[in-house]
Design a protein around this motif. Structure first.
Motif, PDB file in Angstrom:
ATOM      1  N   GLY A  29      36.107  -3.204 -29.545  1.00 37.80           N
ATOM      2  CA  GLY A  29      35.543  -3.902 -28.385  1.00 37.80           C
ATOM      3  C   GLY A  29      35.836  -3.172 -27.093  1.00 37.80           C
ATOM      4  N   VAL A  30      37.071  -2.671 -26.950  1.00 32.02           N
ATOM      5  CA  VAL A  30      37.441  -1.928 -25.742  1.00 32.02           C
ATOM      6  C   VAL A  30      36.635  -0.635 -25.661  1.00 32.02           C
ATOM      7  CG1 VAL A  30      39.316  -0.668 -24.604  1.00 32.02           C
ATOM      8  CG2 VAL A  30      39.742  -2.923 -25.588  1.00 32.02           C
TER       9      VAL A  30
ATOM     10  N   VAL B  43      33.736  -0.076 -26.787  1.00 30.31           N
ATOM     11  CA  VAL B  43      32.340  -0.349 -26.431  1.00 30.31           C
ATOM     12  C   VAL B  43      32.244  -0.827 -24.988  1.00 30.31           C
ATOM     13  CG1 VAL B  43      30.337  -1.818 -26.893  1.00 30.31           C
ATOM     14  CG2 VAL B  43      31.678  -0.907 -28.805  1.00 30.31           C
ATOM     15  N   GLY B  44      33.124  -1.779 -24.630  1.00 34.77           N
ATOM     16  CA  GLY B  44      32.999  -2.462 -23.343  1.00 34.77           C
ATOM     17  C   GLY B  44      33.326  -1.589 -22.141  1.00 34.77           C
ATOM     18  N   VAL B  45      34.412  -0.832 -22.225  1.00 36.71           N
ATOM     19  CA  VAL B  45      34.851  -0.067 -21.054  1.00 36.71           C
ATOM     20  C   VAL B  45      33.867   1.035 -20.660  1.00 36.71           C
ATOM     21  CG1 VAL B  45      36.668   1.427 -20.131  1.00 36.71           C
ATOM     22  CG2 VAL B  45      37.266  -0.678 -21.334  1.00 36.71           C
TER      23      VAL B  45
ATOM     24  N   ALA C  66      30.817  -0.484 -19.063  1.00 35.36           N
ATOM     25  CA  ALA C  66      31.063  -0.964 -17.707  1.00 35.36           C
ATOM     26  C   ALA C  66      31.272   0.188 -16.734  1.00 35.36           C
ATOM     27  CB  ALA C  66      32.282  -1.888 -17.704  1.00 35.36           C
TER      28      ALA C  66
END
Lengths: 467, 105
Positions: free
Chosen positions: A77-78, A80-82, A85
């Motif tokens: 998740g990190v 993908v998310g970071v 963003a």
């Protein structure tokens, strides 16, 4: 971990979220507020691994499961998310927020479903009701957010999608969702919940399709508030005070924020939400297209600007798309050097969302004092010689005042028509995001310069140098 | 785990609504977008719920659903805070203050 310590840490996290929201509502404290919230969320995530587990119904002490899998999922998740963003263009940020909101809603629906399966027949009626609520709203938020993403990314039409009999389909779907919800509550079991989830996904799509492009930000904000409430409801099922507090805070503040946004855009919240039930298929307007417009060369524009006393620049989304923030600042600096009074007229919803344009211009380090908000700049237009509209359309469209029934009617606009001359830098005659013809383009005092905003501005700058 | 009484939950819920209304009541228009994004990140706290469920999951279906929830919730929370920070970084306004000065307080 000691239960009291665990719960005290939960309280600290809940307070950090209150401070975060409080901080985020004032410019000076906003960044710190966000960091406080992030710190609180990180703390909560670490602490939950050490949660006291208690005993199951047979008195056997519970143990932790799946720790490796959980950590792996968090790592992915990190990852993908970071980057998402970090790398996103500032112009595409609203749709990213919509996506983040959607996956949050999806996560809440999954959590409620998994816990429902776990509780099995042991679930109390109140817990089943909370589960049903979470799954319905979470699924609606998920699929609705995906549609708003597609609209904002312009992967599908930004205009309201309305089909004949649409309102009956939506009403029937909603009835189906509520019916299967009641079925789940009365009979339990997995099939009703599954059918309900599927119908709620469909409802989310149908709910957002008829919303026009200009109203999409309001819908994102509303879905955001909804997701908050689903988190609160899952908190009830999971007996977690932290989730109840955090979810309710987001639900309540999100509702207020949605209302404020709607006010800033001059939209009725009711009209936006129930557009699905009231919207009529739009008639194509072909009448205006044959009229002539006055298009000018970069030299004409440079001359107009050179002999002005006061110039107001109205930036819009087109400026952001062309990445023309720096060029427009260069032009503004040249005009200021010539002794011309220059200001930027910022409409509250210039760009795609309230405050979006401020973010974009701040990125180009335009001096903060030159950014003038709508209410302050509007009275100055009669004393303004030239208004330079760069890639904006809907926010200066007089139809918002003159044409009852058009999608932006009632939205406060920048009264650029009051100025001596209006210059539009536009890519084409294509209407703005809301899809409405702009009468001002045909006005005698209007000059159009077609082309990419950055190219046009560069040409105007060199023409101005040559004068 | 001891259960919280319904009355206590209702109290917490009602008070949270009022706090939620109150804290954002004076937000300026320019901050609507970052505030929405920040609130969006906060509801990523569903990650905690997802971990709790995954932690207690005993069969494959529950585990799959809960792990998927952990993944989605992480994206929501982490991505949400990072993108909000990026937005707010540009609000600093004052010319060329050293980076992280705000953050270091």
């Amino acid at each position: 971990m000691n239960k009291n310590i665990y719960e005290l840490l939960g309280l600290a996290v809940a307070l950090s979220f209150i401070l975060a929201l409080k901080g985020l509502s004032a410019p000076k404290t906003a960044r710190r507020g966000n960091l406080i919230g992030a710190a609180g969320a990180s703390l909560a995530t670490i602490v939950v691994f050490f949660a006291p587990l208690g005993h199951d119904s047979t008195g056997v002490a519970k143990s932790h499961h799946n720790t490796i899998l959980i950590l792996a999922a968090i790592a992915i998740g990190v990852l993908v998310g970071v980057p998402a963003a970090r790398k996103i263009q500032m112009t595409q940020m609203p749709q990213l927020v919509a996506l983040f909101n959607g996956v949050g809603g999806g996560a809440a629906a999954l959590v409620a479903t998994a816990e429902y399966l776990n509780l099995g027949t042991g679930a109390s009626t109140a817990e089943v009701v909370a589960t049903v609520f979470t799954v319905i709203v979470g699924c609606t938020s998920f699929s609705g957010s995906v549609i708003t993403f597609l609209k904002l990314q312009e992967l599908m039409t930004t205009r309201p999608v309305v089909f004949p009999g649409g309102r009956f389909v939506i009403a029937a779907t909603l009835a189906g969702v509520l019916g299967t919800g009641a079925w789940t509550i009365s009979s339990g079991g997995n099939t009703p919940l599954l059918v309900m989830g599927g119908l709620a996904l469909l409802f989310g799509v149908l709910f957002v399709l008829p919303v026009g492009g200009a109203d999409v930000p309001i819908v994102i904000s509303l879905l955001n508030a909804f997701t908050g409430l689903t988190v609160a409801a899952s908190g009830y099922v999971l007996q977690s005070t932290l989730l109840i507090v955090a979810g309710t805070l987001v639900g309540a503040s999100g509702t207020i924020l949605t209302r404020k946004m709607a006010e800033a855009m001059g939209r009725s919240l009711f009209g936006t939400l129930f557009g699905a039930f009231t919207a009529k298929p739009q008639e194509a307007s072909g009448a205006a297209e044959t009229r002539s417009v006055k298009s000018g060369s970069p030299d004409d524009v440079a001359i107009l600007l050179n002999y002005a006393q006061r110039v107001v620049i109205v930036p819009g989304f087109g400026l952001a798309v062309a990445q023309a923030q720096h060029t427009v600042r260069e032009l503004a600096d040249m005009l200021t050097a010539k002794g011309i009074d220059v200001a930027y007229g910022i409409h509250p919803v210039a760009g795609r969302m309230p405050g979006h344009m401020n973010v974009l211009l701040a990125e180009a380090s335009v001096p903060y004092e030159q950014l003038v908000e709508m209410d302050e700049v509007n009275p100055t237009f009669p004393q303004t010689d030239v208004v330079l509209v760069v890639g904006a359309n809907d926010v200066v469209n007089p139809a918002a005042k003159t044409t009852p029934g058009c999608p932006i009617y009632g939205m406060p606009i920048l009264d650029v028509a009051e100025a001596g001359n209006v210059i539009f830098l536009k890519r084409s005659m294509r209407p703005g995001f809301a899809g409405i013809e702009n009468e001002l383009l045909y006005d005698a005092k209007t000059t159009l310069l077609f082309g990419d905003a950055k190219d046009s501005l560069t040409k105007v700058v060199s023409a101005l140098k040559a004068l | 785990m001891t259960s919280i009484s319904s009355m206590a939950i209702l109290t917490i819920f009602a008070l949270s609504i009022f706090v939620g209304f109150e804290v954002v009541s004076k937000v300026s228009t320019t901050l609507h977008t970052p505030l929405m994004s920040g609130a969006n990140a906060i509801h990523g706290i569903i990650l905690v719920g997802a971990i709790m469920v995954a932690d207690g999951a005993t069969n494959t279906l529950e585990t799959t659903l809960a792990i998927l929830a952990v993944l989605l919730a992480t994206i929501n929370m982490v991505g949400g805070f990072v993108v909000t920070d990026r937005m707010l970084e540009m609000f600093k306004g004052k010319p060329k203050t050293p980076k992280n000065q705000e953050a270091g307080k």
